[in-house]
Design a protein around this motif. Structure first.
Motif, PDB file in Angstrom:
ATOM      1  N   ILE A   1     -32.281  18.457  97.236  1.00 48.46           N
ATOM      2  CA  ILE A   1     -31.070  17.685  96.998  1.00 48.46           C
ATOM      3  C   ILE A   1     -31.394  16.210  97.257  1.00 48.46           C
ATOM      4  O   ILE A   1     -32.106  15.876  98.199  1.00 48.46           O
ATOM      5  CB  ILE A   1     -29.918  18.134  97.936  1.00 48.46           C
ATOM      6  CG1 ILE A   1     -29.538  19.589  97.645  1.00 48.46           C
ATOM      7  CG2 ILE A   1     -28.699  17.230  97.799  1.00 48.46           C
ATOM      8  CD1 ILE A   1     -28.899  19.822  96.303  1.00 48.46           C
TER       9      ILE A   1
ATOM     10  N   ASN B   1     -34.269  14.529  90.451  1.00 49.08           N
ATOM     11  CA  ASN B   1     -34.749  15.685  91.207  1.00 49.08           C
ATOM     12  C   ASN B   1     -33.729  16.806  91.364  1.00 49.08           C
ATOM     13  O   ASN B   1     -34.100  17.932  91.684  1.00 49.08           O
ATOM     14  CB  ASN B   1     -35.227  15.244  92.599  1.00 49.08           C
ATOM     15  CG  ASN B   1     -36.524  14.485  92.558  1.00 49.08           C
ATOM     16  OD1 ASN B   1     -37.282  14.591  91.585  1.00 49.08           O
ATOM     17  ND2 ASN B   1     -36.802  13.700  93.590  1.00 49.08           N
ATOM     18  N   GLU B   2     -32.457  16.510  91.160  1.00 41.90           N
ATOM     19  CA  GLU B   2     -31.447  17.574  91.259  1.00 41.90           C
ATOM     20  C   GLU B   2     -31.226  18.285  89.930  1.00 41.90           C
ATOM     21  O   GLU B   2     -30.682  19.380  89.898  1.00 41.90           O
ATOM     22  CB  GLU B   2     -30.112  17.001  91.754  1.00 41.90           C
ATOM     23  CG  GLU B   2     -30.043  16.814  93.248  1.00 41.90           C
ATOM     24  CD  GLU B   2     -28.669  16.373  93.724  1.00 41.90           C
ATOM     25  OE1 GLU B   2     -27.676  16.565  92.990  1.00 41.90           O
ATOM     26  OE2 GLU B   2     -28.578  15.814  94.826  1.00 41.90           O
TER      27      GLU B   2
ATOM     28  N   TYR C   1     -25.516  11.755  85.690  1.00 41.73           N
ATOM     29  CA  TYR C   1     -26.851  12.286  85.940  1.00 41.73           C
ATOM     30  C   TYR C   1     -27.773  12.197  84.725  1.00 41.73           C
ATOM     31  O   TYR C   1     -28.919  12.645  84.800  1.00 41.73           O
ATOM     32  CB  TYR C   1     -26.753  13.732  86.440  1.00 41.73           C
ATOM     33  CG  TYR C   1     -26.677  13.847  87.948  1.00 41.73           C
ATOM     34  CD1 TYR C   1     -26.135  12.833  88.730  1.00 41.73           C
ATOM     35  CD2 TYR C   1     -27.159  14.972  88.604  1.00 41.73           C
ATOM     36  CE1 TYR C   1     -26.070  12.939  90.109  1.00 41.73           C
ATOM     37  CE2 TYR C   1     -27.105  15.089  89.990  1.00 41.73           C
ATOM     38  CZ  TYR C   1     -26.558  14.069  90.731  1.00 41.73           C
ATOM     39  OH  TYR C   1     -26.493  14.171  92.115  1.00 41.73           O
TER      40      TYR C   1
ATOM     41  N   ALA D   1     -27.258  21.116  87.401  1.00 42.61           N
ATOM     42  CA  ALA D   1     -27.887  20.396  88.504  1.00 42.61           C
ATOM     43  C   ALA D   1     -27.678  21.172  89.805  1.00 42.61           C
ATOM     44  O   ALA D   1     -26.747  21.971  89.931  1.00 42.61           O
ATOM     45  CB  ALA D   1     -27.338  18.982  88.626  1.00 42.61           C
ATOM     46  N   ARG D   2     -28.552  20.904  90.775  1.00 46.74           N
ATOM     47  CA  ARG D   2     -28.588  21.708  91.991  1.00 46.74           C
ATOM     48  C   ARG D   2     -27.375  21.492  92.895  1.00 46.74           C
ATOM     49  O   ARG D   2     -27.009  22.385  93.668  1.00 46.74           O
ATOM     50  CB  ARG D   2     -29.889  21.416  92.743  1.00 46.74           C
ATOM     51  CG  ARG D   2     -30.371  22.565  93.620  1.00 46.74           C
ATOM     52  CD  ARG D   2     -31.844  22.421  93.947  1.00 46.74           C
ATOM     53  NE  ARG D   2     -32.662  22.662  92.761  1.00 46.74           N
ATOM     54  CZ  ARG D   2     -33.411  21.737  92.161  1.00 46.74           C
ATOM     55  NH1 ARG D   2     -33.454  20.516  92.640  1.00 46.74           N
ATOM     56  NH2 ARG D   2     -34.118  22.042  91.102  1.00 46.74           N
ATOM     57  N   ASP D   3     -26.736  20.319  92.813  1.00 47.03           N
ATOM     58  CA  ASP D   3     -25.540  20.127  93.629  1.00 47.03           C
ATOM     59  C   ASP D   3     -24.442  21.090  93.218  1.00 47.03           C
ATOM     60  O   ASP D   3     -23.724  21.644  94.063  1.00 47.03           O
ATOM     61  CB  ASP D   3     -25.060  18.667  93.575  1.00 47.03           C
ATOM     62  CG  ASP D   3     -24.779  18.176  92.161  1.00 47.03           C
ATOM     63  OD1 ASP D   3     -25.224  18.815  91.183  1.00 47.03           O
ATOM     64  OD2 ASP D   3     -24.122  17.129  92.040  1.00 47.03           O
TER      65      ASP D   3
ATOM     66  N   CYS E   1     -25.247  24.477  94.731  1.00 50.92           N
ATOM     67  CA  CYS E   1     -24.887  24.512  96.155  1.00 50.92           C
ATOM     68  C   CYS E   1     -23.407  24.815  96.338  1.00 50.92           C
ATOM     69  O   CYS E   1     -23.019  25.621  97.195  1.00 50.92           O
ATOM     70  CB  CYS E   1     -25.223  23.180  96.820  1.00 50.92           C
ATOM     71  SG  CYS E   1     -26.963  22.925  97.172  1.00 50.92           S
TER      72      CYS E   1
ATOM     73  N   LEU F   1     -25.215  20.045 101.801  1.00 55.58           N
ATOM     74  CA  LEU F   1     -24.991  19.083 100.722  1.00 55.58           C
ATOM     75  C   LEU F   1     -24.377  17.796 101.260  1.00 55.58           C
ATOM     76  O   LEU F   1     -24.831  16.690 100.946  1.00 55.58           O
ATOM     77  CB  LEU F   1     -24.078  19.695  99.655  1.00 55.58           C
ATOM     78  CG  LEU F   1     -23.657  18.770  98.515  1.00 55.58           C
ATOM     79  CD1 LEU F   1     -24.865  18.372  97.664  1.00 55.58           C
ATOM     80  CD2 LEU F   1     -22.587  19.428  97.652  1.00 55.58           C
TER      81      LEU F   1
END
Length: 453
Positions: A244, A264-265, A319, A332-334, A337, A360
């Motif tokens: 994150i 990166n996310e 993003y 995206a990874r957020d 999460c 997060l």
């Protein structure tokens, strides 16, 4: 050419409806008739403009992130005005045509890739191309269902209308609207197939991986309120990669977007269209009901938003790396999460959900003031995670609309949307008909499928 500049190209889609059976089936590329090698099929499924760009946009026109001045509203094209004001008219046809064209391309690949000549490629490459086609088809249908079908309700979706499903590229295939249950199960099946075939890594985030398929399944099961499976696939993603971005390390005073393309996310990169040019920093003014949710030590308040010279608040934290328009439509990874956190809470593991949420938030709130959230009450925990979904995923293509639809099914989380346009006030009631967009009139006239209310 950098992908962020491709988003502004006017891309003409050759979708011509010649007869009822040709509905959504005219070949967009004449070269599709001469496919022989795996190289040919790779060229189709790796065409970034056709496969990664031009995802739907109408649901964001109707969402509650922003408002327009009367002058900017009146300057929009008719379909833009209709979407913003929740009128009972079809959204711009690009939302339909460009996305069903992508489905056609994916079907062409799925129909022929098993017999393609390998050349210098391997069977593993063939599997990847096939898995990529499954993914793009499913991911596109996921977005289209959010627009043209009602919210999924477990046990109540067998009789409700879904969207047309094309199972092949055969122009003679009979077309009809699937049920809502059939639509969502078809998306599920395609994504599960892609999981089996896709690699763990690719050369670029414009191509899907197993992680992307897991993330898409997590989102899909969240929309189905199947929180056990949503948690399973979200946790698979986070177990594979839990990186994150720490917003504390970004420049909160910068006037430029601090989120680079393919950051990166980002798990999978895609962008939406914006035919009416509505979601731009010059027009879309962030609604105070959203902006005021961020306390002063929330770094998103400075990294996601900027104050214009006229004092209006605009979103500039996309993003995709865009400086002037919100167009990111990928995964995206957020988001993952937040799916994990919500699903954990809803399935009774409140402490795990809060711990995931805190992981997060530790990267979103100033380190000097961050205090972890604490609660053992499921209802309070759910309120916390839903609040963070709204703050973290603002202007993320389609996600607020998907949330509104599923959360409106429960009175405790339902929302009435309101807008003032000049002297006129308009409302969108929870579960109202305008949460399901009308299908383009020409599609109805030629195909004979049923129209939405």
């Amino acid at each position: 050419m950098n992908r962020k500049y491709l988003k502004y190209i006017v891309f003409s889609i050759a979708v011509i409806f010649g007869s009822c059976k040709k509905f959504l089936s005219e070949k967009p590329l004449s070269s599709l008739a001469t496919l022989e090698s795996l190289d040919d099929y790779k060229a189709i499924i790796q065409n970034e403009i056709r496969m990664n760009d031009l995802y739907p946009f109408c649901y964001d026109y109707s969402s509650d992130y922003f408002y327009l001045t009367e002058e900017d509203f009146n300057a929009l094209d008719e379909t833009g005005r209709n979407g913003y004001a929740w009128e009972a008219q079809p959204a711009h046809q690009n939302n339909w045509n460009q996305n069903f064209t992508r489905i056609y391309d994916a079907n062409v690949v799925l129909d022929g890739v098993d017999n393609a000549l390998l050349g210098n490629w391997s069977e593993a490459d063939r599997r990847e191309v096939k898995g990529t086609a499954y993914f793009f088809k499913a991911f596109t249908l996921l977005h289209l269902a959010a627009i043209y079908a009602p919210a999924y309700e477990p046990g109540k979706s067998h009789e409700k209308p879904g969207i047309p499903l094309r199972y092949s590229s055969d122009i003679n295939e009979d077309i009809k609207r699937a049920t809502l249950e059939e639509t969502f199960r078809h998306i599920e099946d395609l994504l599960l197939k892609s999981c089996e075939l896709l690699p763990f890594s690719t050369k670029d985030k414009t191509l899907p991986t197993k992680e992307a398929a897991w993330a898409a399944l997590a989102r899909h099961y969240l929309n189905m309120q199947d929180y056990e499976r949503a948690k399973t696939f979200a946790d698979s993603c986070l177990g594979f990669n839990d990186v994150i971005i720490d917003f504390n390390n970004l420049n909160q005073m910068a006037t430029a977007n601090q989120f680079s393309e393919l950051n990166n996310e980002v798990i999978f990169h895609a962008t939406k269209g914006d035919f009416s040019s509505m979601i731009t920093t010059d027009k879309a003014r962030v609604d105070t009901s959203l902006y005021d949710l961020y306390p002063e030590d929330d770094l998103r308040k400075y990294l996601f938003y900027t104050t214009k010279e006229n004092g209006n608040i605009a979103f500039h934290g996309d993003y995709s790396g865009s400086q002037s328009i919100a167009i990111f439509s990928g995964l995206a990874r957020d988001e993952v999460c937040l799916i994990s956190a919500e699903s954990s809470i809803r399935t009774g593991d409140v402490q795990k959900g809060i711990a995931t949420l805190n992981k997060l938030l530790a990267y979103r709130i100033s380190k000097s003031t961050f205090t972890p959230l604490t609660t053992s009450n499921q209802d309070d925990a759910l309120k916390m995670v839903l609040l963070e979904r709204r703050k973290e995923l603002a202007f993320r293509a389609g996600l607020r609309w998907m949330d509104l639809k599923r959360l409106n099914l429960e009175k405790s989380t339902s929302t009435t949307l309101k807008r003032k346009i000049g002297n006129r006030e308009v409302e969108l009631e929870p579960n109202g008909d305008r949460y399901v967009f009308k299908i383009p009139d020409r599609v109805i006239a030629i195909s004979g499928i049923s129209q939405n209310p």
